[in-house]
Design an enzyme around this catalytic site. Structure first.
Site, PDB file in Angstrom:
ATOM      1  N   LEU A   1      20.822  49.371  94.057  1.00 32.14           N
ATOM      2  CA  LEU A   1      19.787  49.814  93.122  1.00 32.14           C
ATOM      3  C   LEU A   1      18.727  50.663  93.819  1.00 32.14           C
ATOM      4  O   LEU A   1      18.168  51.587  93.244  1.00 32.14           O
ATOM      5  CB  LEU A   1      19.133  48.563  92.529  1.00 32.14           C
ATOM      6  CG  LEU A   1      18.378  48.655  91.231  1.00 32.14           C
ATOM      7  CD1 LEU A   1      19.202  49.310  90.142  1.00 32.14           C
ATOM      8  CD2 LEU A   1      17.949  47.247  90.792  1.00 32.14           C
TER       9      LEU A   1
ATOM     10  N   VAL B   1      27.686  32.973  96.550  1.00 33.31           N
ATOM     11  CA  VAL B   1      28.301  31.647  96.449  1.00 33.31           C
ATOM     12  C   VAL B   1      28.848  31.394  95.037  1.00 33.31           C
ATOM     13  O   VAL B   1      29.401  30.338  94.768  1.00 33.31           O
ATOM     14  CB  VAL B   1      27.309  30.536  96.890  1.00 33.31           C
ATOM     15  CG1 VAL B   1      27.058  30.632  98.390  1.00 33.31           C
ATOM     16  CG2 VAL B   1      25.990  30.610  96.128  1.00 33.31           C
TER      17      VAL B   1
ATOM     18  N   HIS C   1      29.381  33.057 102.995  1.00 32.00           N
ATOM     19  CA  HIS C   1      28.271  32.098 102.888  1.00 32.00           C
ATOM     20  C   HIS C   1      28.658  30.861 102.070  1.00 32.00           C
ATOM     21  O   HIS C   1      27.785  30.157 101.571  1.00 32.00           O
ATOM     22  CB  HIS C   1      27.026  32.769 102.292  1.00 32.00           C
ATOM     23  CG  HIS C   1      26.370  33.730 103.242  1.00 32.00           C
ATOM     24  ND1 HIS C   1      25.360  34.601 102.871  1.00 32.00           N
ATOM     25  CD2 HIS C   1      26.568  33.956 104.565  1.00 32.00           C
ATOM     26  CE1 HIS C   1      24.988  35.319 103.919  1.00 32.00           C
ATOM     27  NE2 HIS C   1      25.701  34.948 104.957  1.00 32.00           N
TER      28      HIS C   1
HETATM   29  P1  OAD Z   1      18.969  40.111  98.267  1.00 30.64           P
HETATM   30  O1  OAD Z   1      18.255  39.450  97.164  1.00 30.64           O
HETATM   31  O2  OAD Z   1      18.334  40.078  99.616  1.00 30.64           O
HETATM   32  O3  OAD Z   1      19.238  41.650  97.917  1.00 30.64           O
HETATM   33  C1  OAD Z   1      19.797  42.048  96.692  1.00 30.64           C
HETATM   34  C2  OAD Z   1      19.950  43.559  96.705  1.00 30.64           C
HETATM   35  O4  OAD Z   1      20.581  43.927  95.502  1.00 30.64           O
HETATM   36  C3  OAD Z   1      18.617  44.330  96.779  1.00 30.64           C
HETATM   37  O5  OAD Z   1      18.729  45.393  97.714  1.00 30.64           O
HETATM   38  C4  OAD Z   1      18.439  44.865  95.354  1.00 30.64           C
HETATM   39  O6  OAD Z   1      17.789  46.126  95.320  1.00 30.64           O
HETATM   40  C5  OAD Z   1      19.884  45.022  94.917  1.00 30.64           C
HETATM   41  N1  OAD Z   1      20.077  44.904  93.448  1.00 30.64           N
HETATM   42  C6  OAD Z   1      19.380  44.166  92.549  1.00 30.64           C
HETATM   43  N2  OAD Z   1      19.882  44.313  91.316  1.00 30.64           N
HETATM   44  C7  OAD Z   1      20.933  45.167  91.426  1.00 30.64           C
HETATM   45  C8  OAD Z   1      21.868  45.746  90.504  1.00 30.64           C
HETATM   46  N3  OAD Z   1      21.840  45.445  89.201  1.00 30.64           N
HETATM   47  N4  OAD Z   1      22.798  46.600  90.992  1.00 30.64           N
HETATM   48  C9  OAD Z   1      22.849  46.915  92.294  1.00 30.64           C
HETATM   49  N5  OAD Z   1      21.990  46.421  93.222  1.00 30.64           N
HETATM   50  C10 OAD Z   1      21.048  45.557  92.791  1.00 30.64           C
HETATM   51  O7  OAD Z   1      20.449  39.486  98.314  1.00 30.64           O
HETATM   52  P2  OAD Z   1      21.535  39.526  99.489  1.00 30.64           P
HETATM   53  O8  OAD Z   1      21.441  40.789 100.259  1.00 30.64           O
HETATM   54  O9  OAD Z   1      22.822  39.163  98.885  1.00 30.64           O
HETATM   55  O10 OAD Z   1      22.034  33.746 102.187  1.00 30.64           O
HETATM   56  O11 OAD Z   1      21.044  38.326 100.396  1.00 30.64           O
HETATM   57  C11 OAD Z   1      21.795  38.013 101.541  1.00 30.64           C
HETATM   58  C12 OAD Z   1      21.680  36.532 101.818  1.00 30.64           C
HETATM   59  O12 OAD Z   1      20.304  36.151 101.845  1.00 30.64           O
HETATM   60  C13 OAD Z   1      22.256  35.635 100.751  1.00 30.64           C
HETATM   61  O13 OAD Z   1      23.644  35.448 100.854  1.00 30.64           O
HETATM   62  C14 OAD Z   1      21.533  34.342 100.971  1.00 30.64           C
HETATM   63  C15 OAD Z   1      20.133  34.892 101.143  1.00 30.64           C
HETATM   64  O14 OAD Z   1      19.243  34.145 101.860  1.00 30.64           O
HETATM   65  C16 OAD Z   1      21.865  32.413 102.413  1.00 30.64           C
HETATM   66  O15 OAD Z   1      21.362  31.661 101.587  1.00 30.64           O
HETATM   67  C17 OAD Z   1      22.372  31.956 103.747  1.00 30.64           C
END
Ligand code: OAD
Length: 230
Positions: free
Chosen positions: A199, A90, A106
């Site tokens: 990651l 967002v 989203h």
């Molecule tokens: P998550 O917090 O679930 O996942 C983040 C991912 O990024 C994890 O797999 C981490 O290992 C990875 N990660 C962390 N730091 C990183 C870096 N520096 N480089 C590469 N990867 C890294 O976030 P989302 O998958 O985006 O929705 O979550 C999906 C949705 O869940 C969001 O849009 C939100 C949330 O609830 C709503 O609020 C509706």
């Protein structure tokens, strides 16, 4: 001309200082989803929900794009074909880096939405429960973000884009939230080459043919360089 579709999640903005959701110290370890990310939570306690998103809007306003966002903007500018970024984020960091073809499935922190008439307008820095909708005057203004139990934006554009993609990449997303979590599998079935840049191993990793492990600021620019070289 090949078509590239990229799904991004919170991990791409982590190195810009914005917290992820499901990492150990992530947002969902500090706040209950039911309280701050559902329509029911908003009806129960709109002030709490506004405070949560006001804090996130303020953090996002201070954040700057990192080399991963910049590499995707370069890809869009230099690739001889379509590049679409579908983001679950967002924040506005893709646009700040220069990406133009961005779909915020989203929603966006810098947009406000009337819970009553669906009118949308630019959000002020601080949204308040008593803010009136400029269109209908109702005082049920909410951030224009998609909550659990709501239908994500852009579904009519996303399905055909996945079907036509030659390359589908997922960056920094844990694969826990549908429908985005199924896009890798969907794109692969429709013939795309699928690559995950994350990651660590994610819930959706098995759906991808290729994996690049590491911080987005390192692996994304390298991947973009390779794609542009063909
Ligand atoms: P998550 O917090 O679930 O996942 C983040 C991912 O990024 C994890 O797999 C981490 O290992 C990875 N990660 C962390 N730091 C990183 C870096 N520096 N480089 C590469 N990867 C890294 O976030 P989302 O998958 O985006 O929705 O979550 C999906 C949705 O869940 C969001 O849009 C939100 C949330 O609830 C709503 O609020 C509706």
């Amino acid at each position: 001309m090949s078509k590239i579709v990229i799904l991004t999640g919170a991990g791409i903005s982590a190195e810009s200082g914005l917290g992820t959701f499901r990492d150990e110290d992530g947002l969902w370890a500090q706040h209950r989803i039911e309280d701050v990310a559902t329509p029911e939570g908003f009806v129960r306690n709109p002030a709490l929900v506004q405070a949560f998103y006001n804090a996130r809007r303020s953090q996002a306003a201070d954040a700057r794009p990192n080399p991963a966002h910049q590499a995707l903007a370069r890809l869009e500018a230099e690739h001889d074909g379509d590049v679409l970024v579908i983001t679950q984020n967002v924040d506005g960091l893709h646009e700040a880096a220069g990406s133009r073809n961005v779909l915020h499935m989203h929603g966006q922190l810098d947009r406000a939405l009337c819970h009553v008439c669906d009118h949308r307008w630019p959000a002020p820095d601080e949204m308040r429960v008593e803010d009136a909708c400029p269109a209908c005057g109702a005082c049920q203004t909410r951030p224009d973000v998609v909550w659990f139990g709501e239908i994500p934006y852009g579904m009519d554009q996303i399905d055909p884009a996945l079907a036509e993609a030659d390359i589908f990449a997922a960056i920094g997303t844990s694969g826990n939230v549908y429908p985005a979590a199924a896009y890798g599998q969907h794109a692969r079935r429709m013939g795309a080459h699928t690559v995950e840049l994350n990651l660590e191993v994610s819930t959706a990793s098995r759906d991808f043919e290729e994996h690049r492990r590491g911080p987005a600021s390192e692996v994304v620019p390298l991947w973009v360089e390779e794609v542009l070289k063909g």
